[in-house]
Design a protein around this motif. Structure first.
Motif, PDB file in Angstrom:
ATOM      1  N   PRO A  83       3.647  10.632  -6.033  1.00  0.00           N
ATOM      2  CA  PRO A  83       2.290  10.084  -6.101  1.00  0.00           C
ATOM      3  C   PRO A  83       2.271   8.553  -6.147  1.00  0.00           C
ATOM      4  CG  PRO A  83       2.512  11.924  -7.625  1.00  0.00           C
ATOM      5  CD  PRO A  83       3.902  11.603  -7.136  1.00  0.00           C
ATOM      6  N   VAL A  84       3.314   7.972  -6.725  1.00  0.00           N
ATOM      7  CA  VAL A  84       3.386   6.505  -6.792  1.00  0.00           C
ATOM      8  C   VAL A  84       3.658   5.936  -5.395  1.00  0.00           C
ATOM      9  CG1 VAL A  84       4.592   4.554  -7.845  1.00  0.00           C
ATOM     10  CG2 VAL A  84       4.174   6.642  -9.181  1.00  0.00           C
ATOM     11  N   TYR A  85       4.531   6.598  -4.644  1.00  0.00           N
ATOM     12  CA  TYR A  85       4.768   6.181  -3.258  1.00  0.00           C
ATOM     13  C   TYR A  85       3.475   6.308  -2.445  1.00  0.00           C
ATOM     14  CZ  TYR A  85       9.714   6.911  -4.517  1.00  0.00           C
ATOM     15  OH  TYR A  85      10.930   6.881  -5.127  1.00  0.00           O
ATOM     16  N   LEU A  86       2.822   7.453  -2.627  1.00  0.00           N
ATOM     17  CA  LEU A  86       1.596   7.702  -1.855  1.00  0.00           C
ATOM     18  C   LEU A  86       0.538   6.645  -2.167  1.00  0.00           C
ATOM     19  CD1 LEU A  86      -0.173   9.380   0.014  1.00  0.00           C
ATOM     20  CD2 LEU A  86      -0.671  10.921  -1.896  1.00  0.00           C
ATOM     21  N   ARG A  87       0.401   6.323  -3.441  1.00  0.00           N
ATOM     22  CA  ARG A  87      -0.608   5.339  -3.833  1.00  0.00           C
ATOM     23  C   ARG A  87      -0.320   3.981  -3.193  1.00  0.00           C
ATOM     24  NH1 ARG A  87      -1.041   4.260 -10.150  1.00  0.00           N
ATOM     25  NH2 ARG A  87       0.812   3.033  -9.669  1.00  0.00           N
ATOM     26  N   ALA A  88       0.947   3.585  -3.211  1.00  0.00           N
ATOM     27  CA  ALA A  88       1.322   2.289  -2.618  1.00  0.00           C
ATOM     28  C   ALA A  88       1.101   2.306  -1.105  1.00  0.00           C
ATOM     29  CB  ALA A  88       2.770   1.965  -2.946  1.00  0.00           C
ATOM     30  N   LEU A  89       1.484   3.424  -0.465  1.00  0.00           N
ATOM     31  CA  LEU A  89       1.317   3.529   0.984  1.00  0.00           C
ATOM     32  C   LEU A  89      -0.162   3.497   1.365  1.00  0.00           C
ATOM     33  CD1 LEU A  89       4.037   6.244   1.553  1.00  0.00           C
ATOM     34  CD2 LEU A  89       4.058   3.956   2.590  1.00  0.00           C
ATOM     35  N   GLN A  90      -0.990   4.156   0.568  1.00  0.00           N
ATOM     36  CA  GLN A  90      -2.426   4.157   0.871  1.00  0.00           C
ATOM     37  C   GLN A  90      -3.021   2.762   0.685  1.00  0.00           C
ATOM     38  OE1 GLN A  90      -3.569   7.684  -1.516  1.00  0.00           O
ATOM     39  NE2 GLN A  90      -4.151   8.682   0.398  1.00  0.00           N
TER      40      GLN A  90
ATOM     41  N   MET B  66       6.932  -3.447  -4.040  1.00  0.00           N
ATOM     42  CA  MET B  66       5.566  -3.181  -4.510  1.00  0.00           C
ATOM     43  C   MET B  66       5.550  -2.406  -5.815  1.00  0.00           C
ATOM     44  SD  MET B  66       3.324  -2.015  -1.207  1.00  0.00           S
ATOM     45  CE  MET B  66       1.769  -1.735  -2.101  1.00  0.00           C
ATOM     46  N   ILE B  67       6.457  -1.440  -5.939  1.00  0.00           N
ATOM     47  CA  ILE B  67       6.327  -0.511  -7.059  1.00  0.00           C
ATOM     48  C   ILE B  67       7.463  -0.596  -8.064  1.00  0.00           C
ATOM     49  CG2 ILE B  67       4.942   1.121  -5.745  1.00  0.00           C
ATOM     50  CD1 ILE B  67       7.348   2.771  -5.208  1.00  0.00           C
ATOM     51  N   GLY B  68       8.425  -1.509  -7.808  1.00  0.00           N
ATOM     52  CA  GLY B  68       9.488  -1.683  -8.796  1.00  0.00           C
ATOM     53  C   GLY B  68      10.478  -0.541  -8.868  1.00  0.00           C
ATOM     54  N   ILE B  69      10.720   0.093  -7.719  1.00  0.00           N
ATOM     55  CA  ILE B  69      11.744   1.139  -7.629  1.00  0.00           C
ATOM     56  C   ILE B  69      12.700   0.705  -6.532  1.00  0.00           C
ATOM     57  CG2 ILE B  69      12.160   3.573  -7.017  1.00  0.00           C
ATOM     58  CD1 ILE B  69       9.466   4.275  -8.246  1.00  0.00           C
TER      59      ILE B  69
END
Lengths: 205, 205
Positions: free
Chosen positions: B15-22, B40-43
């Motif tokens: 969901p974190v990937y999806l949120r960033a991609l969206q 973007m997401i610190g991973i």
């Protein structure tokens, strides 16, 4: 015990153990077992024993854990045997709810300052707090040495406010804005986004 | 690909990937890399590539990921390429905020029903919703085949309401009550408790 070596996933479970133990404590119970605790929180007894043993010897085979002792140790380990001042940035619905939330007390935190960038909100009250302008955020937070902040601003404002919080000396940010923020390694961030939690469950449905 | 074999910790990152991609998608960008996403997401980029590769081949070395394609696949994998009706139980400050939250749309969820046990609230409106009595919760949720619920009741009421939700056929519960709840294995629970998130950070301060 070497705190640096303990995996973050274990640290993440300690607040859940503490919460359950504190709930037991208020009922007057003095001892518990990893089995009982496990049933309360849905984590296996073996996992609980293993996690807790990272921090020393807390229970004896057959007699279980002393709740007051374990509560005290967990509060000490998590550094919530003190009270951290918390700044809330953003007084929308969620910020408003958090400013009035009575669940922080006795768990190591108290809201001490509330900010918003909306001129119509600045100077108003939310709960017992006067809403300050984000224009004075840096100065106020620095001055009061606040280390913990809750970010409840729109996604578009999150990074800019996070940058200011970091500059002001904040070391822990709980971010409700539905966006990841970039901060230096010395600053800790946790995210609360109901949708990511929901999506994590619908995968299994 | 065998969905049953994918660790929950990976599912939790999707969901974190999806949120960033969206978020990238709305800016009109069509491709991204694991490096960019990672920043973007610190991973780490390696972690992202590894996680995403669990579900098939999505990117080519050197050309990166197609954002629309990956968004579509992640929405499909997380089953949020549809819209799930959500019931909110408990219209305190947090329930109120969630009933009015506009961040569910386009992410797979819509609030469709709101309940409270307070006779003074029942029949009132919150946002666009009439507040129903929890006395008719079981019947209403069953009738509308609602599978997802958000629990924003006091800790003392959480288990009793959770039992009713399970009986009514709910399969995913997002629990804001600061207490663990027991549900059958077939029901998924996620917890949102700001204090446990804060405590997880103060450990490191």
């Amino acid at each position: 015990m070497n705190a640096d070596k303990i995996p973050d996933i274990i640290i993440g479970r300690l607040p859940v153990y503490l919460r359950a133990l504190q709930r037991l404590a208020v009922t007057g119970v003095l001892t518990t077992s990893s089995q009982e605790l496990g049933e309360m929180i849905g984590i296996s007894a073996a996992q609980i024993r293993k996690d807790i043993s990272q921090f020393g010897e807390f229970g004896k085979q057959g007699t279980g854990y002393s709740i007051p002792f374990l509560v005290e140790r967990l509060r000490n380990i998590l550094k919530v045997d003190r009270v951290w001042d918390v700044a809330i940035i953003g007084v929308g619905d969620i910020g408003h709810a958090l400013a009035r939330y009575n669940g922080f007390s006795n768990r190591g935190f108290q809201v001490s300052m509330v900010f918003d960038n909306d001129a119509n909100k600045v100077g108003q009250k939310v709960g017992e707090f006067e809403i300050f302008s984000t224009a004075i955020l840096l100065e106020k937070i620095k001055q009061h040495k606040i280390k913990v902040a809750i970010l409840t601003v729109p996604a578009s404002a999150a990074q800019e406010i996070a940058d200011q919080l970091v500059k002001a000396g904040v070391k822990a940010i709980l971010n409700y804005a539905p966006v990841s923020i970039n901060v230096p390694d010395s600053v800790h961030v946790q995210y609360i986004d109901p949708v990511t939690h929901l999506q994590r469950m619908t995968y299994y449905l």
